[in-house]
Enzyme design. Structure first.
Site, PDB file in Angstrom:
ATOM      1  N   HIS A 393       0.819  -1.219   0.000  1.00 52.20           N
ATOM      2  CA  HIS A 393       0.000   0.000   0.000  1.00 52.20           C
ATOM      3  C   HIS A 393       0.851   1.267   0.000  1.00 52.20           C
ATOM      4  CE1 HIS A 393       0.361   0.115   4.528  1.00 52.20           C
ATOM      5  NE2 HIS A 393       0.277   1.419   4.314  1.00 52.20           N
ATOM      6  N   ASP A 441      -0.048  -7.510   1.798  1.00 49.71           N
ATOM      7  CA  ASP A 441       0.447  -6.123   1.756  1.00 49.71           C
ATOM      8  C   ASP A 441       1.979  -6.147   1.744  1.00 49.71           C
ATOM      9  OD1 ASP A 441       0.524  -3.407   1.785  1.00 49.71           O
ATOM     10  OD2 ASP A 441      -0.090  -3.172   3.896  1.00 49.71           O
ATOM     11  N   SER A 537       4.338   2.695   7.913  1.00 51.12           N
ATOM     12  CA  SER A 537       4.022   1.614   6.976  1.00 51.12           C
ATOM     13  C   SER A 537       5.201   1.248   6.105  1.00 51.12           C
ATOM     14  CB  SER A 537       2.879   2.032   6.058  1.00 51.12           C
ATOM     15  OG  SER A 537       1.672   1.828   6.718  1.00 51.12           O
TER      16      SER A 537
END
Ligand code: ARG
Length: 595
Positions: A393, A441, A537
């Site tokens: 992502h 992910d 992230s």
């Protein structure tokens, strides 16, 4: 039968009964991990065990190496196909590909010698007293009972063509009166348990006089047992008494009775990976647990480092065949070793992530930052070569020209002198990544090689190791998350922060159906004080093993809010993607073992 025989037999019978009662207190139910058993692990499952030096781990299975992939060092060995091989590894890898050609002897082939095993005095072909003919001897000799166990019995039966090994290490024919006194001269034999021929085991002659009981065996035949209560079904189809599972002894022959254990009984040691190994493998100088915990704390009192595991020749013994187990260990030492996850020097850690501390450069040599336009949007993890691991992502293939990879960065407001910036050559996003569920992910970034570079290396960087097995770390283990993400109050952060979090098991209780156990890993603290947050992230959740080697266990992926105890951080479970990663970056770049 001589009275001495009777007494010995009784003694032995009683002592094994005694062993039995002392260990059967533990209900077997508690020792076996039933969920793990459904994975059908065997000695060829490199998620659970190391492969042999003549094998490599491909798609979680030990497969045969080609002979040329073996280390060149070693001694010549002879195979039953009459050919000599320059090394034991080469012979075994050849045998692995063509199982008819077994090991015959250490050294070159000689014209005469053959090795054979036979069973005598049994009621059927599948049982009897064990007799062998060694390559350089012309007489058949019996095996003594005192060193005989399921380990050697399985090898003997396999050698005789019984694919599932032995049913038992003794049979009723033992009391046969046919054995005359002068037949009772016997040899001791020691195996590791995964040999394919008894010829690979070490034979010694006991220099004792007096009566020796003889080893016997009942080999396993298909109809030997039908499934009933109290039986454990091995992956190879054989049934063994359930009370013999998780005792460190490879009763199944394919090790499947020792690979899914929550505890071990008898003289055995429990690896953190849930595998029982014989107690004598603990602190023997060879790593047997994939988690390496059998070789730690060995200098401490109580653990004398014995060297040869398999077999320490005692004084009053005459070695008759070469110790191929020692040769196997020697070959292992010649295998290439990958360097990853080891920091330059261990810095004393000083200080976020939510609630974290500031980092020093050498503490996170695998941490990189992804800059999109003028902002650091995500973290990433260097895994070697030109390759960086991040969250799917975090990146879009269409934006490839906008990304910059910032290496050796600490504070992006006041960049340090070591900072290097590289552009992106390629982005590989997992083909099953879902932006709605956050499944898979994970993405790979290949940085551009600098024009004057022959090989790709990132300056001031050390790759983190990629975990090849989901059993390397467990819920409750403490790991470290790091990044430039926001604080709890959404406060901006300029310097790299880190914090300790614990791996959390069955996280569905927090997230219900949004959590996918195989692909995701939760981590956090009881009070939620440490957590990843927006901007972290793609960055690393690293765990360090007992030898201080650091693995990228997770990639910061998602979480409900930040720093809420009822909502731990969710990470991409990297071990699940080992094959995916290795298919893209090449197996040799990230395989630490079994290459
Ligand atoms: N998705 C976030 C990002 O893009 C990471 C969130 C992690 N959240 C958490 N509570 N651990 O940076």
């Amino acid at each position: 039968m001589k009275l001495v025989h009777v007494i010995l037999l009784l003694l032995c019978f009683y002592s094994s009964v005694c062993k039995f009662t002392s260990t059967s207190d533990t209900p077997q139910e508690d020792l076996l991990d039933r969920k793990c058993l459904t994975e059908k692990y065997t000695h060829l499952s490199c998620n659970k065990v190391f492969c042999q030096p003549w094998q490599k781990c491909v798609d979680r299975t030990c497969t045969c190496k080609l002979p040329y992939q073996c280390p060149k060092n070693g001694t010549t060995v002879c195979s039953t196909n009459g050919k000599s091989y320059p090394t034991y590894c080469q012979q075994k890898s050849f045998e692995c590909l063509r199982p008819q050609a077994k090991f015959l002897n250490n050294g070159t082939c000689t014209a005469e010698g053959q090795f054979s095993v036979s069973l005598k005095y049994g009621k059927t072909d599948s049982e009897g007293i064990v007799e062998v003919k060694l390559v350089d001897q012309d007489k058949k000799v019996f095996i003594c009972k005192n060193t005989w166990s399921m380990t050697q019995a399985n090898v003997a039966c396999l050698d005789l063509g019984f694919q599932q090994g032995a049913l038992d290490t003794e049979g009723s024919f033992l009391t046969s009166e046919d054995i005359t006194t002068n037949d009772t001269e016997c040899l001791n034999v020691h195996c590791r348990g995964l040999e394919t021929s008894l010829a690979e085991c070490t034979f010694t002659k006991a220099m004792t006089n007096g009566y020796q009981e003889l080893a016997s065996v009942v080999c396993y035949t298909q109809n030997a047992d039908s499934p009933t209560n109290g039986l454990f079904q091995c992956v190879n189809g054989k049934y063994i008494p359930e009370k013999r599972a998780c005792n460190g002894i490879n009763d199944c022959g394919d090790q499947s009775d020792e690979l899914c254990c929550k505890g071990c009984q008898g003289e055995s040691f429990l690896c953190k990976s849930g595998v029982c190994i014989p107690q004598q493998y603990k602190c023997n100088g060879e790593v047997d647990c994939i988690t390496k915990d059998d070789e730690i704390g060995c200098e401490a009192a109580g653990h004398l480092r014995t060297q040869a595991i398999a077999f320490v020749p005692q004084e009053k013994m005459e070695i008759l065949t070469a110790d191929m187990d020692a040769e196997r260990k020697r070959i292992k030492s010649f295998l290439p070793k990958l360097s990853c996850g080891v920091k330059d020097n261990t810095h004393v850690r000083r200080k976020r992530v939510v609630g974290g501390k500031s980092a020093h450069l050498k503490e996170f040599p695998w941490q990189i930052a992804i800059k999109d336009d003028d902002k650091i949007t995500c973290g990433g993890i260097y895994i070697g070569g030109c390759w960086i691991l991040t969250a799917a992502h975090c990146v879009r293939v269409s934006k490839i020209h906008r990304y910059q990879i910032w290496i050796a960065l600490l504070n992006w407001f006041k960049p340090n002198s070591e900072l290097k910036i590289q552009s992106v050559n390629r982005i590989i996003i997992h083909e099953n990544y879902s932006g709605t569920t956050y499944q898979n992910d994970i993405a790979l970034i290949e940085v551009k090689k600098r024009p004057n570079q022959r090989e790709c290396v990132l300056p001031h960087s050390i790759p983190a190791c990629v975990p090849w097995s989901p059993y390397l770390f467990q819920p409750g283990d403490t790991c470290i998350v790091s990044g430039w993400g926001r604080e709890k109050d959404n406060e901006k952060v300029y310097s790299l922060k880190w914090g300790e979090v614990k791996l959390i098991g069955n996280c569905s209780k927090f997230y219900g159906k949004r959590y996918y156990e195989k692909e995701m890993q939760c981590a956090g603290t009881k009070d939620g004080s440490i957590d990843a947050c927006k901007g972290d992230s793609g960055g690393p959740l690293v765990c360090t093993d007992v030898n201080n080697v650091t693995y990228v266990w997770g990639i910061v992926s998602w979480g409900e809010n930040c720093g809420k105890p009822e909502f731990p951080g969710v990470y991409t479970r990297v071990a699940t993607y080992f094959d995916w990663i290795s298919n893209h970056v090449g197996r040799s770049l990230i395989s630490q073992y079994n290459v």
